[in-house]
Each structure stands twice: as structure tokens, then as C-alpha cells.
Design a protein around this motif. Structure first.
Motif, mmCIF file in Angstrom:
data_model
loop_
_atom_site.group_PDB
_atom_site.id
_atom_site.type_symbol
_atom_site.label_atom_id
_atom_site.label_comp_id
_atom_site.label_asym_id
_atom_site.label_seq_id
_atom_site.Cartn_x
_atom_site.Cartn_y
_atom_site.Cartn_z
ATOM 1 N N PRO A 100 -17.723 9.441 -30.019
ATOM 2 C CA PRO A 100 -18.225 9.542 -31.395
ATOM 3 C C PRO A 100 -18.205 10.959 -31.961
ATOM 4 O O PRO A 100 -18.062 11.146 -33.163
ATOM 5 C CB PRO A 100 -19.655 9.014 -31.282
ATOM 6 C CG PRO A 100 -19.610 8.086 -30.126
ATOM 7 C CD PRO A 100 -18.665 8.724 -29.148
ATOM 8 N N ALA A 101 -18.355 11.954 -31.091
ATOM 9 C CA ALA A 101 -18.290 13.328 -31.592
ATOM 10 C C ALA A 101 -16.846 13.842 -31.586
ATOM 11 O O ALA A 101 -16.425 14.563 -32.481
ATOM 12 C CB ALA A 101 -19.170 14.239 -30.743
ATOM 13 N N GLY B 104 -19.417 23.925 -24.243
ATOM 14 C CA GLY B 104 -20.472 23.352 -25.071
ATOM 15 C C GLY B 104 -21.828 23.955 -24.769
ATOM 16 O O GLY B 104 -22.586 24.326 -25.679
ATOM 17 N N LEU B 105 -22.125 24.082 -23.472
ATOM 18 C CA LEU B 105 -23.426 24.648 -23.075
ATOM 19 C C LEU B 105 -23.565 26.102 -23.528
ATOM 20 O O LEU B 105 -24.630 26.527 -23.969
ATOM 21 C CB LEU B 105 -23.572 24.594 -21.560
ATOM 22 C CG LEU B 105 -24.196 23.343 -20.954
ATOM 23 C CD1 LEU B 105 -24.265 23.499 -19.452
ATOM 24 C CD2 LEU B 105 -25.587 23.094 -21.511
ATOM 25 N N SER B 106 -22.478 26.857 -23.392
ATOM 26 C CA SER B 106 -22.516 28.273 -23.773
ATOM 27 C C SER B 106 -22.874 28.427 -25.245
ATOM 28 O O SER B 106 -23.592 29.351 -25.627
ATOM 29 C CB SER B 106 -21.167 28.945 -23.524
ATOM 30 O OG SER B 106 -20.780 28.764 -22.208
ATOM 31 N N MET B 107 -22.368 27.506 -26.050
ATOM 32 C CA MET B 107 -22.644 27.608 -27.484
ATOM 33 C C MET B 107 -24.027 27.086 -27.833
ATOM 34 O O MET B 107 -24.765 27.703 -28.588
ATOM 35 C CB MET B 107 -21.597 26.818 -28.274
ATOM 36 C CG MET B 107 -20.303 27.559 -28.455
ATOM 37 S SD MET B 107 -19.292 26.772 -29.698
ATOM 38 C CE MET B 107 -17.690 27.067 -29.027
ATOM 39 N N SER B 162 -24.299 17.489 -18.529
ATOM 40 C CA SER B 162 -24.199 17.104 -19.950
ATOM 41 C C SER B 162 -25.028 15.868 -20.267
ATOM 42 O O SER B 162 -25.377 15.640 -21.422
ATOM 43 C CB SER B 162 -22.743 16.836 -20.322
ATOM 44 O OG SER B 162 -22.296 15.661 -19.685
ATOM 45 N N GLY B 163 -25.320 15.061 -19.257
ATOM 46 C CA GLY B 163 -26.020 13.809 -19.512
ATOM 47 C C GLY B 163 -25.181 12.869 -20.367
ATOM 48 O O GLY B 163 -25.706 11.962 -21.006
ATOM 49 N N GLY B 164 -23.890 13.103 -20.379
ATOM 50 C CA GLY B 164 -23.000 12.250 -21.171
ATOM 51 C C GLY B 164 -22.891 12.667 -22.616
ATOM 52 O O GLY B 164 -22.139 12.076 -23.381
ATOM 53 N N ASN B 165 -23.655 13.685 -22.994
ATOM 54 C CA ASN B 165 -23.646 14.086 -24.410
ATOM 55 C C ASN B 165 -22.511 15.059 -24.711
ATOM 56 O O ASN B 165 -22.207 15.935 -23.911
ATOM 57 C CB ASN B 165 -24.978 14.759 -24.775
ATOM 58 C CG ASN B 165 -26.123 13.783 -24.649
ATOM 59 O OD1 ASN B 165 -26.087 12.687 -25.188
ATOM 60 N ND2 ASN B 165 -27.149 14.177 -23.903
ATOM 61 N N SER B 166 -21.948 14.890 -25.889
ATOM 62 C CA SER B 166 -20.918 15.820 -26.346
ATOM 63 C C SER B 166 -21.576 16.997 -27.053
ATOM 64 O O SER B 166 -22.716 16.912 -27.486
ATOM 65 C CB SER B 166 -19.985 15.120 -27.330
ATOM 66 O OG SER B 166 -19.255 14.132 -26.671
ATOM 67 N N TYR B 167 -20.814 18.074 -27.154
ATOM 68 C CA TYR B 167 -21.308 19.258 -27.851
ATOM 69 C C TYR B 167 -20.417 19.515 -29.060
ATOM 70 O O TYR B 167 -19.233 19.841 -28.886
ATOM 71 C CB TYR B 167 -21.274 20.474 -26.933
ATOM 72 C CG TYR B 167 -21.996 20.277 -25.619
ATOM 73 C CD1 TYR B 167 -23.347 20.561 -25.492
ATOM 74 C CD2 TYR B 167 -21.317 19.780 -24.507
ATOM 75 C CE1 TYR B 167 -24.006 20.366 -24.280
ATOM 76 C CE2 TYR B 167 -21.963 19.578 -23.306
ATOM 77 C CZ TYR B 167 -23.305 19.875 -23.194
ATOM 78 O OH TYR B 167 -23.944 19.670 -22.011
ATOM 79 N N PRO B 168 -20.950 19.355 -30.267
ATOM 80 C CA PRO B 168 -20.102 19.593 -31.439
ATOM 81 C C PRO B 168 -19.712 21.061 -31.563
ATOM 82 O O PRO B 168 -20.536 21.945 -31.335
ATOM 83 C CB PRO B 168 -20.976 19.163 -32.615
ATOM 84 C CG PRO B 168 -22.323 18.879 -32.077
ATOM 85 C CD PRO B 168 -22.301 18.944 -30.593
ATOM 86 N N MET B 169 -18.455 21.296 -31.877
ATOM 87 C CA MET B 169 -17.966 22.667 -32.070
ATOM 88 C C MET B 169 -18.138 23.054 -33.540
ATOM 89 O O MET B 169 -17.849 22.247 -34.421
ATOM 90 C CB MET B 169 -16.482 22.756 -31.713
ATOM 91 C CG MET B 169 -16.139 22.478 -30.263
ATOM 92 S SD MET B 169 -16.636 23.804 -29.156
ATOM 93 C CE MET B 169 -18.109 23.136 -28.425
ATOM 94 N N PRO B 170 -18.595 24.258 -33.793
ATOM 95 C CA PRO B 170 -18.744 24.663 -35.200
ATOM 96 C C PRO B 170 -17.378 24.772 -35.883
ATOM 97 O O PRO B 170 -16.394 25.138 -35.221
ATOM 98 C CB PRO B 170 -19.414 26.038 -35.097
ATOM 99 C CG PRO B 170 -19.100 26.526 -33.739
ATOM 100 C CD PRO B 170 -18.958 25.323 -32.862
#
Lengths: 344, 352
Positions: A100-101, B104-107, B162-170
Motif C-alpha cells: 500500500p505504501a 526507512g529507520l534512518s529517516m 519493521s514489524g511489516g510496516n513500510s517507511y514512506p520516503m519524502p
């Protein structure tokens, strides 16, 4: 100059001449393309049902829909195939945002090029450039499943919570919805949560291990993914069939025929039916209207395609409820979600 | 970028890579016969596709497809550098996945600006490569076992962290993967062409590159000639990790998101493109230009499946068959180009 080098130069020159000639000779008219692409990430029962929805829309409204099936359920594969279709000139896409992202970049590219795009099956991340997402409300469906299980347990018992892929963005939503329901019922607790499951085989292994290890403690099993539901339904049907075995209650997600058969036979209790047919049908309907110039009433709208809890009582009639929900949403498209085109 | 870099197995067959009777002193082939074959195959594919699809010869198609080609090149390089050193790396995608989560984590957690986070993620690639190489060489465990185990370690880490979560990039980070010159030449493609040139230079012109190939050709002979083969194996894995991490960073910028499932399908791509591109499965041979052509062919075949409306359910079958066909044709061409005497002596040389 060596023979190889001469051959290379001749080959490159011939290629340039060929491609240039083809470009010059090509008629300017675009190839006849279907107006709508319904993209299914991979061959899968859910995707097949979505595809049938798209084909039904095509039949009912005389609008050609190209149903394309990808090779893998990864965002990379979705993006590569959609980009190929995009370069062919297709103008309207119904896309399942596998990530989704991660679909954000793809949707941005389609939108920036003036193509219509609607998400189905899952809600893309906020800010994704699509006016509509046609999907099951993940939180609501998981909550309905958990509440059904609590009722089956009469408000007392310990639950095995089986989650699907740990990289699926819906998994944390489902997990928190189940935990919220459990928190509202003091007599119910989660005995164990298992997850990171992507295949039926892996699901069987993990569920069986949990049941063998803590079978006496577990009173109910909840699954909020397709593969886990199939695996758990088959295992529990086997378990509950055994004479003298403690009845373990079960609520799953999706309507695989094996799960429905187990419900029909009374070996497992319930599953939550989504509306994949509606995902295909409604997303094609929205794209068709957008093509005709209809304007979304807001920048982004989530269209809840509905879900139904299927039990032994309605296992042979629930499809009627799903179709009714689809028809109701369809009737509302031009009034609730879209505005007529200027001068239309 | 020119023909493949190779340390010939003695006795060397007379092929287009070595001097033939028609060459004059000082003359060299710009590309090998193998790569020439790939160029021809890609050219034929392009002609067929431009005839079938009027939209094929457009800036839009070039922009779209060249980004994938660039991406596939990096993923393939991550495998090819290990193959050329006589090793393999099954954790190519898992390293990419871990680098994505690190980005993702770094940001998000550390609050680093996008480019600093990108460098942090890039640093993780060589680090994982060094660790894998260290285990392989110091503990003398087969690369297959080590990289397979590490693949699971990395995949578990990425899911757990990550727990399965994505990290949105700016959006300020999107330019790298989504930007272009003139709307048709992606920055990504330019960057990868630069990387390919450097790789080509290293393997053809530097002692380090020749030592890597020598290690892949015959590790025992390389060791006896004074090359620290263990260090070369570690270096190959460090390079591999770097390419994986770079591919991950570019993909995150391109998709606007650092998704933990990044890399899940890279292993097949890494092998397919490397092999089509002429990388020696038994080491000793790497061709950056061949890998570029392999990536172009791989992408064109995928694009072709969509254009030709192949029954989608069988598209993987056709893709696999075409890859196999490309390899068989290449092997046949190589076999026919090798004089009979060399064919007879080569197996003996390899078994020694």
C-alpha cells in the motif's frame, strides 16, 4: 578493424535503420486498446473472483476490459507489468496495491501522465494519487471476525491468533483490531499469536505446532488471511471430527471452497466473506465513469465493498448478500462518489 | 565497457576473446562474440516489438523500461561479482531488504536527512558482505550454506525490526529514482551506466580485478601464485552487498517507499540476468556489457509478454523457457566457435 568490430558496426547501423524506418512508416493512429485494464497480481482464487467482476462489468455495460494477471504478488512485479501496459497507451487502470505504501510511486506516475487509476483490494497509503479505493474495510472485517469468535466462546476462553505475511501492511491493522476486541472482553485472552505466514504449507506447520504445544489451552482460533484460513479450517475440521476431542471454535477470512465445505459440514464455525467480485466490478465501473468525464467528489474516497460473516446458517445464501451490497454501491456511484461532467 | 574480462583456463581455446587469424597486431574486439550475439538478439526483439506495438518506439517507453534495466543490472551485478570469484550469494535480495529497512529507520527513527540515510543504508551492504565473506573464508563453510543461512537471518531481522510496516520516503528523495534528463533519460540509468563502466574498468584494468577473476578461475593456482584468495572472496561479497544496497536505495526512491518486502524476488532476477549476460557459473568470467544486454533482453521479454497478450497464467513458463533458450543458443554458439582440438583438451584442463 577486426571482423567482430565490423559486424558490430553493421549490426548497429542496420538496427538504427530498421527502427527508424519502422517509426517513420508506422501510422499515427494508436492501436485499438481496451479502455480499461484490470490488473490482478497473480493467479489466485481471490484474483480470479476479482477478474470475474471485471468481465461481468464488461458484459453488462459493453465496455471492453483487459484483465491482466501478473506473475507474483510483489510491488516490483506489479509495477513492471503496469509500466509496460502504460507505455502501450492504456488510459485507465484498476490496480491492487500489493504494497500500500510502495504503490505510491506507480500511482503518481500514472496520475501525472493523465491516466485514471483506481485501487482495489487494499487501501493505499494516504497521499497516494488515486481518487478511489474499493476494498474491504480491513479493521472492520477483523473486528467482526474477532467479535464473532468471542460470541462463539460465550465470552470465555483463550485464542490462537494466526496472522498472515509479516510484510503485509494489513497485518498490523488486523492484529490491533483483534487485540482491541479481546481487550473489551475480560474473559477472553490471546494465548499465542503466530505470524509471518505466506503459504498454506507454512500456515499448516505453524498452526499445528501451536495446537500440539498448547492444544489444551486454546479454545478458539482466529485467522485473518486467506492461506491461514484454509490451513486452519482443514486442521480444525480434522481435530473437531475426532471423537472426544475438545471443540475448538474458529473464525476465518475469505471463502475458499474447502473452508465453506467445512462450515457446511459443521466442523468449523465461520468465516468472513469479502467481496472480490465487487472489487473488480466496482473499480471498473468507477474507471468507466472517470473516463466519461465524471468528477470525484473528493480527492480520495474509500469505498467499503462490504463483508458478511458466513456461518452454517447462511453458507449457501451469503453470496446474495454480497451481490446486494455491490448493487447498492453501484447505484450510489453517480450520486455519492462522483459529480456529473460539466455540461453533462 | 567492453568485452568480458576473463582469465583463460589453460590451454585457452581460440575464440573471439583471444587473437584469431584475421586480427592484425594491436587490434582488439570491442565486444566479444558472446556479447555480440546478445546485442543481435536484443536488436531482433526490439524490431519485433516495434512492429507489433506502435507505442514501443517512444520516449515514454524508453524512460519506463530503462529504469527497470538499470535496476536489473544492479541486482545482477550483486550476483555476478560473486559468481566471477567462484562463489555465489543467495542473500542478494535479503541484503536489499535489510538495507531498505535501514533506510526507512534512518529517516523515521533517527531523523536523518534522505541522503544521509541513503549512505547509511549503503554502508550496510558492504558490512553484510564482509560478514558473509568472513564466515565463508575463516570458518571454511560453503558459500551456499552461509548465504542461505544469512538470507533467513536478514529476512527475520527485516520483519522483526519493521514489524511489516513500510517507511514512506519524502518527495525530496524521489528525484533519484523518478527524475530524468529531458523526460526520457532517467538519472537511475545514468548512474548505473557509470557503475558498469567502473566495474568494467576494475575487472579489465586493475590488479585487484584480475585477482578476483583468477580466484574464480582456479583458487588453488591463484593462491600458489601469491594471491590472497580468501581476501578476494570477502571482497567479492563486499561488492555484492554494495550493489544490493544500492539497488534497494534506488528502488525506495523510485517507489517513494521503503518496503520491507523489497528484494523478495531478486534472487531469480540476479541469476537470470547474470547468466543471460554471460557470467560464468563456474567463475572466471564477467562481462558488464553482457550484463547490461542481459538486463535489456530480460526486460524486453517481460514487456513482450504483455504486448503479445500471452495467457497470463503461463507467462512464467514462457519467460523461463526463453531464458533457457537464450542460454542454450549462447552455449551452442560458444561450442561451435571453439576448435575441435580445444574442445578435446578443455575438459582435461578443467578436471585438473
Amino acid at each position: 578493424m577486426t571482423r567482430n568490430n565490423r559486424f558490430l558496426l553493421i549490426a548497429l547501423a542496420a538496427l538504427i535503420v530498421c527502427l527508424g524506418s519502422i517509426k517513420l512508416l508506422q501510422q499515427r493512429r494508436a492501436a485499438a486498446l481496451e479502455p480499461i485494464v484490470l490488473y490482478l497480481p497473480l493467479p489466485h482464487p481471490y484474483c480470479t473472483a476479482v477478474g470475474k467482476g471485471g468481465e461481468a462489468y464488461s458484459r453488462d455495460h459493453g465496455v471492453s476490459v483487459r484483465v491482466v494477471v501478473g506473475q507474483e504478488s510483489t510491488q516490483a512485479n506489479v509495477s513492471t507489468n503496469i509500466e509496460s501496459l502504460f507505455t502501450l497507451g492504456y488510459g485507465a487502470f484498476a490496480v491492487y496495491p500489493v504494497d500500500p505504501a510502495g504503490a505510491k510511486g506507480l500511482f503518481h506516475r500514472l496520475h501525472a501522465a493523465g491516466r485514471h487509476v483506481v485501487a482495489y483490494g487494499a487501501e493505499p497509503e494516504r497521499g497516494t494519487e488515486t481518487p478511489f479505493a474499493v476494498a474491504t474495510d480491513t479493521r472492520r472485517a477483523a473486528t467482526a471476525a474477532a467479535e464473532k469468535l468471542v460470541r462463539l466462546l460465550n465470552g470465555q476462553g483463550r485464542i490462537l491468533d494466526v496472522l498472515e505475511s509479516s510484510t503485509d501492511a494489513n497485518t498490523p491493522i488486523r492484529r490491533s483490531a483483534i487485540e482491541a476486541v479481546v481487550a473489551r472482553h475480560p474473559g477472553v485472552s490471546i494465548a499465542q499469536t503466530v505470524g509471518d505466514v505466506t503459504t498454506e504449507q507454512k500456515a499448516r506447520e505453524k498452526i499445528e505446532s501451536a495446537l500440539v504445544a498448547r492444544g489444551d489451552e486454546i479454545d478458539g482460533v482466529i485467522c485473518t488471511g486467506y492461506t491461514t484460513t484454509v490451513a486452519a479450517a482443514l486442521l480444525l475440521a480434522e481435530h473437531n471430527r475426532r471423537s472426544g476431542a475438545k471443540r475448538i471454535r474458529f473464525v476465518g477470512l475469505d471463502t475458499d471452497e474447502r473452508v465453506l465445505a467445512a462450515i457446511r459440514d459443521g466442523w468449523v464455525d465461520a468465516t468472513v466473506a469479502q467481496n472480490p467480485f465487487g472489487h473488480g466490478y466496482l473499480s471498473c465501473a468507477l474507471l468507466d465513469l472517470l473516463r466519461q468525464g465524471w468528477i470525484p467528489r473528493s480527492a480520495y474516497t474509500f469505498v467499503d465493498s462490504g463483508s458478511v460473516v458466513v456461518t452454517r446458517e447462511n453458507v449457501d445464501s451469503f453470496q446474495g448478500g454480497i451481490e446486494k451490497a455491490t448493487a447498492e454501491i453501484l447505484a450510489e456511484l453517480k450520486t455519492k462518489y462522483l459529480r456529473a461532467p460539466a455540461g453533462g | 565497457m567492453s568485452g568480458p574480462a576473463q582469465i583463460p583456463v589453460v590451454p585457452a581455446p581460440r575464440t573471439s576473446e583471444t587473437d584469431g587469424p584475421r586480427k592484425r597486431f594491436g587490434q582488439r574486439d570491442w565486444v566479444s562474440g558472446r556479447t555480440l550475439g546478445l546485442i543481435l538478439f536484443a536488436g531482433v526483439l526490439m524490431i519485433v516489438m516495434s512492429l507489433i506495438s506502435p507505442g514501443f518506439l517512444s520516449a515514454q517507453t524508453f524512460f519506463s523500461q530503462s529504469r527497470y534495466v538499470a535496476f536489473y543490472v544492479l541486482v545482477a551485478l550483486a550476483q555476478a561479482v560473486c559468481l566471477a570469484a567462484g562463489d555465489l550469494n543467495l542473500a542478494v535480495g535479503a541484503v536489499g531488504s535489510l538495507a531498505t529497512v535501514a533506510l526507512g529507520l534512518s529517516m523515521t527513527s533517527l531523523g536523518l536527512p534522505p541522503m544521509a540515510a541513503a549512505f547509511a543504508a549503503l554502508a550496510l551492504g558492504p558490512l553484510t558482505g564482509w560478514f558473509q565473506g568472513w564466515i565463508i573464508t575463516r570458518l571454511r563453510i560453503d558459500a551456499f550454506i552461509v548465504t542461505l543461512s544469512m538470507m533467513f537471518v536478514y529476512l527475520g531481522l527485516r520483519s522483526g525490526v519493521s514489524g511489516g510496516n513500510s517507511y514512506p520516503m519524502p518527495p525530496s528523495f524521489w528525484w533519484l529514482g523518478q527524475g530524468s534528463i529531458g523526460g526520457w533519460l532517467p538519472y537511475m540509468a545514468l548512474l548505473v551506466l557509470g557503475v558498469l563502466w567502473i566495474v568494467s574498468f576494475v575487472y579489465r584494468r586493475t590488479v585487484f580485478g584480475r585477482r578476483l577473476l583468477a580466484t574464480g578461475s582456479n583458487p588453488e593456482a591463484a593462491r600458489l601464485s601469491g594471491i590472497d584468495t580468501r581476501r578476494m572472496i570477502v571482497a567479492a561479497h563486499v561488492l555484492s552487498g554494495t550493489f544490493s544496497a544500492l539497488a534497494a536505495v534506488l528502488w525506495a526512491s523510485w517507489s517513494g517507499n521503503a518496503a520491507p518486502q523489497t528484494g523478495d524476488d531478486w534472487l531469480v532476477i540476479s541469476y537470470a540476468v547474470s547468466i543471460i549476460g554471460g557470467t560464468g557459473l563456474k567463475g572466471n568470467l564477467i562481462s558488464p556489457l553482457g550484463i547490461l544486454m542481459g538486463a535489456i533482453i530480460f526486460k524486453l521479454i517481460q514487456h513482450c509478454l504483455v504486448i503479445l497478450r500471452i495467457n497470463d497464467n503461463f507467462s512464467n513458463t514462457l519467460l523461463g523457457a526463453l531464458i533457457l533458450l537464450a542460454i542454450v543458443v549462447d552455449r551452442a554458439r560458444e561450442h561451435l566457435a571453439t576448435p575441435t582440438s580445444a574442445r578435446e583438451t578443455r575438459p582435461r584442463a578443467e578436471t585438473k
